[in-house]
Design a protein around this motif. Structure first.
Motif, PDB file in Angstrom:
ATOM      1  N   ALA A  32       0.825  -1.212   0.000  1.00 17.60           N
ATOM      2  CA  ALA A  32       0.000   0.000   0.000  1.00 17.60           C
ATOM      3  C   ALA A  32       0.858   1.262   0.000  1.00 17.60           C
ATOM      4  CB  ALA A  32      -0.939  -0.005   1.205  1.00 17.60           C
ATOM      5  N   SER A  33       2.079   1.162   0.526  1.00  8.05           N
ATOM      6  CA  SER A  33       2.951   2.340   0.593  1.00  8.05           C
ATOM      7  C   SER A  33       3.613   2.670  -0.742  1.00  8.05           C
ATOM      8  CB  SER A  33       4.038   2.120   1.650  1.00  8.05           C
ATOM      9  OG  SER A  33       5.018   1.191   1.200  1.00  8.05           O
ATOM     10  N   LEU A  34       3.556   1.755  -1.698  1.00  3.99           N
ATOM     11  CA  LEU A  34       4.199   1.971  -2.992  1.00  3.99           C
ATOM     12  C   LEU A  34       3.378   2.915  -3.865  1.00  3.99           C
ATOM     13  CD1 LEU A  34       5.217  -1.698  -3.833  1.00  3.99           C
ATOM     14  CD2 LEU A  34       6.715   0.125  -2.998  1.00  3.99           C
ATOM     15  N   GLU A  35       4.088   3.712  -4.631  1.00  5.21           N
ATOM     16  CA  GLU A  35       3.417   4.551  -5.619  1.00  5.21           C
ATOM     17  C   GLU A  35       3.016   3.655  -6.789  1.00  5.21           C
ATOM     18  OE1 GLU A  35       4.277   8.537  -8.272  1.00  5.21           O
ATOM     19  OE2 GLU A  35       5.586   8.084  -6.567  1.00  5.21           O
ATOM     20  N   SER A  40      -3.628   1.030 -12.088  1.00  2.00           N
ATOM     21  CA  SER A  40      -3.381  -0.137 -11.236  1.00  2.00           C
ATOM     22  C   SER A  40      -4.686  -0.577 -10.563  1.00  2.00           C
ATOM     23  CB  SER A  40      -2.346   0.223 -10.165  1.00  2.00           C
ATOM     24  OG  SER A  40      -2.110  -0.877  -9.319  1.00  2.00           O
ATOM     25  N   PRO A  41      -5.072  -1.835 -10.732  1.00  2.00           N
ATOM     26  CA  PRO A  41      -6.300  -2.280 -10.070  1.00  2.00           C
ATOM     27  C   PRO A  41      -6.094  -2.395  -8.557  1.00  2.00           C
ATOM     28  CG  PRO A  41      -5.299  -4.090 -11.294  1.00  2.00           C
ATOM     29  CD  PRO A  41      -4.462  -2.877 -11.546  1.00  2.00           C
ATOM     30  N   ALA A 143       0.313  -7.851 -15.727  1.00  2.00           N
ATOM     31  CA  ALA A 143       1.024  -7.754 -14.445  1.00  2.00           C
ATOM     32  C   ALA A 143       2.483  -7.371 -14.656  1.00  2.00           C
ATOM     33  CB  ALA A 143       0.921  -9.074 -13.680  1.00  2.00           C
ATOM     34  N   THR A 144       3.076  -7.816 -15.752  1.00  5.68           N
ATOM     35  CA  THR A 144       4.461  -7.459 -16.053  1.00  5.68           C
ATOM     36  C   THR A 144       4.573  -5.959 -16.343  1.00  5.68           C
ATOM     37  OG1 THR A 144       4.886  -9.670 -16.934  1.00  5.68           O
ATOM     38  CG2 THR A 144       6.414  -7.928 -17.593  1.00  5.68           C
ATOM     39  N   ALA A 145       3.653  -5.434 -17.133  1.00  8.64           N
ATOM     40  CA  ALA A 145       3.653  -3.989 -17.406  1.00  8.64           C
ATOM     41  C   ALA A 145       3.435  -3.207 -16.115  1.00  8.64           C
ATOM     42  CB  ALA A 145       2.573  -3.654 -18.432  1.00  8.64           C
ATOM     43  N   LEU A 146       2.553  -3.681 -15.278  1.00 12.50           N
ATOM     44  CA  LEU A 146       2.294  -3.030 -13.994  1.00 12.50           C
ATOM     45  C   LEU A 146       3.527  -3.092 -13.095  1.00 12.50           C
ATOM     46  CD1 LEU A 146       0.309  -1.607 -12.117  1.00 12.50           C
ATOM     47  CD2 LEU A 146      -0.504  -3.879 -11.406  1.00 12.50           C
ATOM     48  N   ALA A 147       4.164  -4.260 -13.025  1.00  7.52           N
ATOM     49  CA  ALA A 147       5.366  -4.420 -12.188  1.00  7.52           C
ATOM     50  C   ALA A 147       6.483  -3.490 -12.655  1.00  7.52           C
ATOM     51  CB  ALA A 147       5.837  -5.875 -12.200  1.00  7.52           C
ATOM     52  N   ARG A 152       9.537   1.529 -11.776  1.00  6.04           N
ATOM     53  CA  ARG A 152      10.007   2.837 -12.242  1.00  6.04           C
ATOM     54  C   ARG A 152       9.526   3.961 -11.327  1.00  6.04           C
ATOM     55  NH1 ARG A 152      13.492   3.749 -16.369  1.00  6.04           N
ATOM     56  NH2 ARG A 152      12.267   5.561 -16.745  1.00  6.04           N
ATOM     57  N   LEU A 153       8.310   3.894 -10.831  1.00 10.41           N
ATOM     58  CA  LEU A 153       7.767   4.941  -9.975  1.00 10.41           C
ATOM     59  C   LEU A 153       8.407   4.960  -8.594  1.00 10.41           C
ATOM     60  CD1 LEU A 153       3.946   4.639 -10.781  1.00 10.41           C
ATOM     61  CD2 LEU A 153       5.473   6.543 -11.389  1.00 10.41           C
ATOM     62  N   ASN A 154       8.978   3.841  -8.162  1.00  5.49           N
ATOM     63  CA  ASN A 154       9.490   3.727  -6.791  1.00  5.49           C
ATOM     64  C   ASN A 154      10.991   3.565  -6.703  1.00  5.49           C
ATOM     65  OD1 ASN A 154       6.977   3.495  -4.889  1.00  5.49           O
ATOM     66  ND2 ASN A 154       6.489   2.374  -6.761  1.00  5.49           N
ATOM     67  N   ARG A 155      11.712   3.868  -7.787  1.00  3.40           N
ATOM     68  CA  ARG A 155      13.181   3.732  -7.770  1.00  3.40           C
ATOM     69  C   ARG A 155      13.797   4.763  -6.878  1.00  3.40           C
ATOM     70  NH1 ARG A 155      16.020   3.219 -13.414  1.00  3.40           N
ATOM     71  NH2 ARG A 155      14.876   5.066 -13.930  1.00  3.40           N
TER      72      ARG A 155
END
Length: 155
Positions: A32-35, A40-41, A143-147, A152-155
């Motif tokens: 939940a803490s991840l951007e 994202s569903p 799921a791969t595209a989402l992962a 990328r958003l959380n680097r």
């Protein structure tokens, strides 16, 4: 010992695919803490989708078991199926211990590749089974595209 019924094969396969999710549950607080991207569903949708997909996988395996049998199915099918199962289980272990988003992306990509290969290698044995594997290939590709995006958003 008699041959397992397709119903037993379905349930054994379902347990095999879901067991590690119970043994190594996801850290919902960390997730939940991840951007995440706007597309994202919700986590509950993702969990339900995987439950349905694991049921479809189990149904496909039971169908192949009943129609072809384990002894007559090719080594390439067995290798792809075991690789797919392995990468699925590795995902839960990796999420529980490493929390490495790049690793999660790579593992999810491996799941997508093996899921797609399952559609291909199942086709000669049973078109119905191959089509039952198709949602697995499609969802794991999503799921791969989402992962990748979450990484990328959380680097």
């Amino acid at each position: 010992m008699g041959r397992l019924s397709p119903v037993a094969v379905f349930f054994l396969n379902y347990v095999a695919f879901t067991a590690f999710s119970w043994i190594f549950p996801m850290d919902r607080k960390w997730l939940a803490s991840l951007e995440k991207p706007s597309w994202s569903p919700p986590g509950m949708v993702v969990g339900m989708a995987w439950m349905v997909i694991f049921a479809l996988i189990s149904l496909a395996v039971a169908l192949l078991w009943d129609k072809v049998g384990l002894r007559r199915i090719g080594l390439s099918w067995k290798a792809v199926f075991l690789a797919s199962w392995f990468f699925n289980q590795l995902f839960y272990i990796g999420q529980s211990f490493s929390r490495n988003l790049f690793y999660s992306f790579l593992d999810t990509a491996a799941i997508a590749v093996t899921a797609t290969l399952l559609v291909i290698v199942s086709w000669p044995y049973s078109r119905a089974a191959a089509l039952l594997f198709a949602p697995y290939a499609l969802w794991s590709t999503f799921a791969t595209a989402l992962a990748w995006t979450i990484y990328r958003l959380n680097r």
